[in-house]
Design a protein around this motif. Structure first.
Motif, PDB file in Angstrom:
ATOM      1  N   ARG A 194      -1.165  -5.423   8.030  1.00  0.00           N
ATOM      2  CA  ARG A 194      -0.248  -5.119   9.131  1.00  0.00           C
ATOM      3  C   ARG A 194       1.198  -4.996   8.625  1.00  0.00           C
ATOM      4  N   ARG A 195       1.595  -5.889   7.726  1.00  0.00           N
ATOM      5  CA  ARG A 195       2.949  -5.791   7.170  1.00  0.00           C
ATOM      6  C   ARG A 195       3.126  -4.475   6.412  1.00  0.00           C
ATOM      7  N   SER A 196       2.096  -4.062   5.707  1.00  0.00           N
ATOM      8  CA  SER A 196       2.153  -2.799   4.982  1.00  0.00           C
ATOM      9  C   SER A 196       2.248  -1.622   5.952  1.00  0.00           C
ATOM     10  N   LEU A 197       1.494  -1.678   7.051  1.00  0.00           N
ATOM     11  CA  LEU A 197       1.548  -0.605   8.047  1.00  0.00           C
ATOM     12  C   LEU A 197       2.918  -0.537   8.719  1.00  0.00           C
ATOM     13  N   GLU A 198       3.562  -1.684   8.890  1.00  0.00           N
ATOM     14  CA  GLU A 198       4.895  -1.695   9.474  1.00  0.00           C
ATOM     15  C   GLU A 198       5.927  -1.100   8.512  1.00  0.00           C
ATOM     16  N   GLN A 199       5.736  -1.330   7.214  1.00  0.00           N
ATOM     17  CA  GLN A 199       6.649  -0.768   6.218  1.00  0.00           C
ATOM     18  C   GLN A 199       6.442   0.733   6.054  1.00  0.00           C
ATOM     19  N   ARG A 200       5.186   1.161   6.164  1.00  0.00           N
ATOM     20  CA  ARG A 200       4.843   2.577   5.981  1.00  0.00           C
ATOM     21  C   ARG A 200       4.038   3.061   7.189  1.00  0.00           C
ATOM     22  N   PRO A 201       4.710   3.418   8.261  1.00  0.00           N
ATOM     23  CA  PRO A 201       4.005   3.844   9.475  1.00  0.00           C
ATOM     24  C   PRO A 201       3.157   5.100   9.277  1.00  0.00           C
ATOM     25  N   GLU A 202       3.431   5.870   8.237  1.00  0.00           N
ATOM     26  CA  GLU A 202       2.617   7.066   7.998  1.00  0.00           C
ATOM     27  C   GLU A 202       1.155   6.712   7.707  1.00  0.00           C
ATOM     28  N   ILE A 203       0.911   5.502   7.170  1.00  0.00           N
ATOM     29  CA  ILE A 203      -0.468   5.057   6.950  1.00  0.00           C
ATOM     30  C   ILE A 203      -1.147   4.829   8.302  1.00  0.00           C
ATOM     31  N   ALA A 204      -0.437   4.208   9.223  1.00  0.00           N
ATOM     32  CA  ALA A 204      -0.985   3.982  10.565  1.00  0.00           C
ATOM     33  C   ALA A 204      -1.253   5.313  11.259  1.00  0.00           C
ATOM     34  N   TYR A 205      -0.339   6.273  11.106  1.00  0.00           N
ATOM     35  CA  TYR A 205      -0.534   7.586  11.713  1.00  0.00           C
ATOM     36  C   TYR A 205      -1.760   8.269  11.121  1.00  0.00           C
ATOM     37  N   ALA A 206      -1.961   8.107   9.817  1.00  0.00           N
ATOM     38  CA  ALA A 206      -3.135   8.698   9.166  1.00  0.00           C
ATOM     39  C   ALA A 206      -4.427   8.048   9.676  1.00  0.00           C
ATOM     40  N   ILE A 207      -4.390   6.728   9.925  1.00  0.00           N
ATOM     41  CA  ILE A 207      -5.565   6.045  10.496  1.00  0.00           C
ATOM     42  C   ILE A 207      -5.854   6.600  11.881  1.00  0.00           C
ATOM     43  N   LEU A 208      -4.807   6.734  12.685  1.00  0.00           N
ATOM     44  CA  LEU A 208      -4.978   7.275  14.031  1.00  0.00           C
ATOM     45  C   LEU A 208      -5.470   8.723  13.985  1.00  0.00           C
ATOM     46  N   ASN A 209      -4.900   9.512  13.104  1.00  0.00           N
ATOM     47  CA  ASN A 209      -5.306  10.904  12.982  1.00  0.00           C
ATOM     48  C   ASN A 209      -6.740  11.021  12.471  1.00  0.00           C
ATOM     49  N   GLY A 210      -7.137  10.106  11.594  1.00  0.00           N
ATOM     50  CA  GLY A 210      -8.502  10.095  11.079  1.00  0.00           C
ATOM     51  C   GLY A 210      -9.530   9.793  12.158  1.00  0.00           C
ATOM     52  N   ASN A 211      -9.094   9.122  13.200  1.00  0.00           N
ATOM     53  CA  ASN A 211      -9.973   8.832  14.327  1.00  0.00           C
ATOM     54  C   ASN A 211      -9.731   9.806  15.477  1.00  0.00           C
ATOM     55  N   LEU A 221       0.840  -1.191   0.000  1.00  0.00           N
ATOM     56  CA  LEU A 221       0.000   0.000   0.000  1.00  0.00           C
ATOM     57  C   LEU A 221       0.878   1.246   0.000  1.00  0.00           C
ATOM     58  N   VAL A 222       0.405   2.298  -0.634  1.00  0.00           N
ATOM     59  CA  VAL A 222       1.173   3.525  -0.752  1.00  0.00           C
ATOM     60  C   VAL A 222       0.799   4.520   0.348  1.00  0.00           C
ATOM     61  N   ASP A 223      -0.501   4.700   0.568  1.00  0.00           N
ATOM     62  CA  ASP A 223      -0.969   5.657   1.561  1.00  0.00           C
ATOM     63  C   ASP A 223      -2.371   5.271   2.023  1.00  0.00           C
ATOM     64  N   LEU A 224      -2.957   6.095   2.885  1.00  0.00           N
ATOM     65  CA  LEU A 224      -4.279   5.799   3.427  1.00  0.00           C
ATOM     66  C   LEU A 224      -5.336   5.776   2.331  1.00  0.00           C
ATOM     67  N   ALA A 225      -5.226   6.672   1.366  1.00  0.00           N
ATOM     68  CA  ALA A 225      -6.193   6.692   0.259  1.00  0.00           C
ATOM     69  C   ALA A 225      -6.149   5.383  -0.519  1.00  0.00           C
ATOM     70  N   ASP A 226      -4.963   4.834  -0.696  1.00  0.00           N
ATOM     71  CA  ASP A 226      -4.801   3.550  -1.377  1.00  0.00           C
ATOM     72  C   ASP A 226      -5.472   2.432  -0.576  1.00  0.00           C
ATOM     73  N   LEU A 227      -5.301   2.449   0.727  1.00  0.00           N
ATOM     74  CA  LEU A 227      -5.947   1.460   1.596  1.00  0.00           C
ATOM     75  C   LEU A 227      -7.464   1.575   1.509  1.00  0.00           C
ATOM     76  N   GLU A 228      -7.972   2.792   1.526  1.00  0.00           N
ATOM     77  CA  GLU A 228      -9.417   3.000   1.428  1.00  0.00           C
ATOM     78  C   GLU A 228      -9.957   2.554   0.076  1.00  0.00           C
ATOM     79  N   ARG A 229      -9.195   2.777  -0.995  1.00  0.00           N
ATOM     80  CA  ARG A 229      -9.600   2.289  -2.323  1.00  0.00           C
ATOM     81  C   ARG A 229      -9.671   0.762  -2.328  1.00  0.00           C
ATOM     82  N   MET A 230      -8.683   0.123  -1.700  1.00  0.00           N
ATOM     83  CA  MET A 230      -8.685  -1.346  -1.643  1.00  0.00           C
ATOM     84  C   MET A 230      -9.876  -1.857  -0.839  1.00  0.00           C
ATOM     85  N   GLN A 231     -10.213  -1.175   0.255  1.00  0.00           N
ATOM     86  CA  GLN A 231     -11.397  -1.556   1.029  1.00  0.00           C
ATOM     87  C   GLN A 231     -12.644  -1.482   0.157  1.00  0.00           C
TER      88      GLN A 231
END
Length: 133
Positions: free
Chosen positions: A110-127, A51-61
């Motif tokens: 989870r592996r993607s979030l570990e590689q790109r922690p900015e996605i996890a931060y965006a999830i946390l910030n979104g909440n 995954l590249v970013d949070l938008a990419d994760l949301e598109r996959m969802q």
């Protein structure tokens, strides 16, 4: 009943609770999830791991839900989030969805979030968990 597309092979007896046969016998059943063959599952897991970013994760969802009917929920846990394990990734149970697939999708994310922690931060910030940081 035969599907107009290639479907996933059945799991070994006793190894899974996907209810594939019952789903195939039901005339009104949604068979989209059976399109996820082993080869397609490998491609999906690889895509989710990169995954590249949070938008990419949301598109996959959205694509998982639209194309296969799979509902994927991602949210921080109610307790503190100290690691990637603190982010809850849940694939809702669904007839025809293999147990191993339900485990492989969150593991890949989870592996993607570990590689790109900015996605996890965006999830946390979104909440609104990082509003005071």
């Amino acid at each position: 009943m035969t599907a107009p597309f290639p479907i996933r092979k059945e799991c070994p007896p006793g190894a899974c609770i996907c209810e594939r046969e019952r789903l195939l016998q039901d005339i009104d059943a949604d068979l989209r999830v059976l399109q996820l063959t082993l080869q397609e599952e490998k491609r999906l897991v690889e895509r989710l791991e990169n995954l590249v970013d949070l938008a990419d994760l949301e598109r996959m969802q959205a694509r998982l839900h639209a194309q296969l009917g799979i509902t994927l929920r991602i949210a921080p846990s109610l307790n503190e989030v100290r690691s990637m394990r603190g982010i809850g990734i849940v694939v809702d149970e669904q007839s025809g969805l293999c147990r191993k697939t339900r485990q492989a999708i969150p593991a890949a994310i989870r592996r993607s979030l570990e590689q790109r922690p900015e996605i996890a931060y965006a999830i946390l910030n979104g909440n609104d968990l990082l509003r005071d940081a």
